[in-house]
Motif scaffolding. Structure first.
Motif, PDB file in Angstrom:
ATOM      1  N   ALA A 108      20.944  -5.063  53.348  1.00 25.88           N
ATOM      2  CA  ALA A 108      20.001  -5.124  54.458  1.00 25.88           C
ATOM      3  C   ALA A 108      18.742  -5.791  53.922  1.00 25.88           C
ATOM      4  N   PRO A 109      17.900  -6.301  54.800  1.00 22.48           N
ATOM      5  CA  PRO A 109      16.671  -6.909  54.298  1.00 22.48           C
ATOM      6  C   PRO A 109      15.912  -5.949  53.375  1.00 22.48           C
ATOM      7  N   GLY A 110      15.656  -6.388  52.176  1.00 16.51           N
ATOM      8  CA  GLY A 110      14.920  -5.587  51.225  1.00 16.51           C
ATOM      9  C   GLY A 110      15.733  -4.587  50.435  1.00 16.51           C
ATOM     10  N   TRP A 111      16.959  -4.306  50.813  1.00 16.94           N
ATOM     11  CA  TRP A 111      17.801  -3.305  50.151  1.00 16.94           C
ATOM     12  C   TRP A 111      18.697  -3.998  49.135  1.00 16.94           C
ATOM     13  N   LEU A 112      18.653  -3.538  47.887  1.00 16.99           N
ATOM     14  CA  LEU A 112      19.483  -4.127  46.833  1.00 16.99           C
ATOM     15  C   LEU A 112      20.632  -3.229  46.423  1.00 16.99           C
ATOM     16  N   GLY A 113      20.713  -2.045  46.968  1.00 17.54           N
ATOM     17  CA  GLY A 113      21.870  -1.194  46.774  1.00 17.54           C
ATOM     18  C   GLY A 113      21.796  -0.193  45.641  1.00 17.54           C
ATOM     19  N   TRP A 114      22.908   0.475  45.453  1.00 16.01           N
ATOM     20  CA  TRP A 114      23.084   1.507  44.435  1.00 16.01           C
ATOM     21  C   TRP A 114      23.753   0.932  43.208  1.00 16.01           C
ATOM     22  N   LEU A 115      23.306   1.381  42.049  1.00 12.71           N
ATOM     23  CA  LEU A 115      23.962   1.112  40.775  1.00 12.71           C
ATOM     24  C   LEU A 115      24.392   2.456  40.202  1.00 12.71           C
ATOM     25  N   VAL A 116      25.485   2.462  39.457  1.00 12.00           N
ATOM     26  CA  VAL A 116      25.898   3.670  38.751  1.00 12.00           C
ATOM     27  C   VAL A 116      26.097   3.337  37.286  1.00 12.00           C
TER      28      VAL A 116
END
Length: 159
Positions: free
Chosen positions: A61-69
């Motif tokens: 989404a705009p501005g969202w880079l997500g989750w890393l584990v």
């Protein structure tokens, strides 16, 4: 412990991320914030439908880079981080949690570095994080990595 991998979270990681965050919040804030604020943090930040949706956002989404584990050598998820660049030039770390038995082994640093690299790739020149309380137990972690206070519960650093 040798860190095996920091990778983009997959849909199958959602339950583990939710539990990891809830455990980290309980362990860090039970004696500091009180029961109701801790429950509120867990219900808003660790809701499984929310984490699933955040992992599965197609193309982000705009501005969202997500989750890393972060996983240990046997593939067990031992840490998670989420971030974005909601304002041009400003990265925002939304979450960073490491399983209690895996702390002080470089996992939080590896997750922060990977999240920072993602943010820089999207034009961030500064990185910020908000903490739930002025006496947050993670404050020394951030300070040793160059974060300085903007307010008592908001920190920033150049990246």
């Amino acid at each position: 412990m040798q860190l095996a991998d920091v990778r983009t979270a997959a849909a199958a990681d959602a339950t583990t991320i939710s539990r990891l965050l809830a455990d980290a919040i309980r362990g860090s804030y039970d004696g500091i914030l009180g029961e109701i604020p801790v429950r509120r943090l867990i219900s808003t930040q660790c809701a499984l439908p929310r984490i699933r949706a955040e992992i599965e956002i197609p193309g982000g989404a705009p501005g969202w880079l997500g989750w890393l584990v972060a996983t240990d050598t046997d593939g067990t998820v031992v840490g998670a981080a989420a971030g974005g660049v909601p304002v041009p030039g400003e990265g925002e770390l939304y979450a960073l949690a490491v399983a209690e038995g895996s702390r002080r082994r470089g996992i939080g640093s590896a997750l922060l570095a990977a999240t920072t690299d993602r943010m820089k790739g999207f034009g961030a020149g500064e990185q910020r994080v908000s903490l739930p309380t002025e006496s947050d137990p993670s404050l020394p972690f951030y300070e040793t990595r160059g974060f300085t206070p903007l307010t008592p519960t908001r920190l920033a650093r150049a990246v």
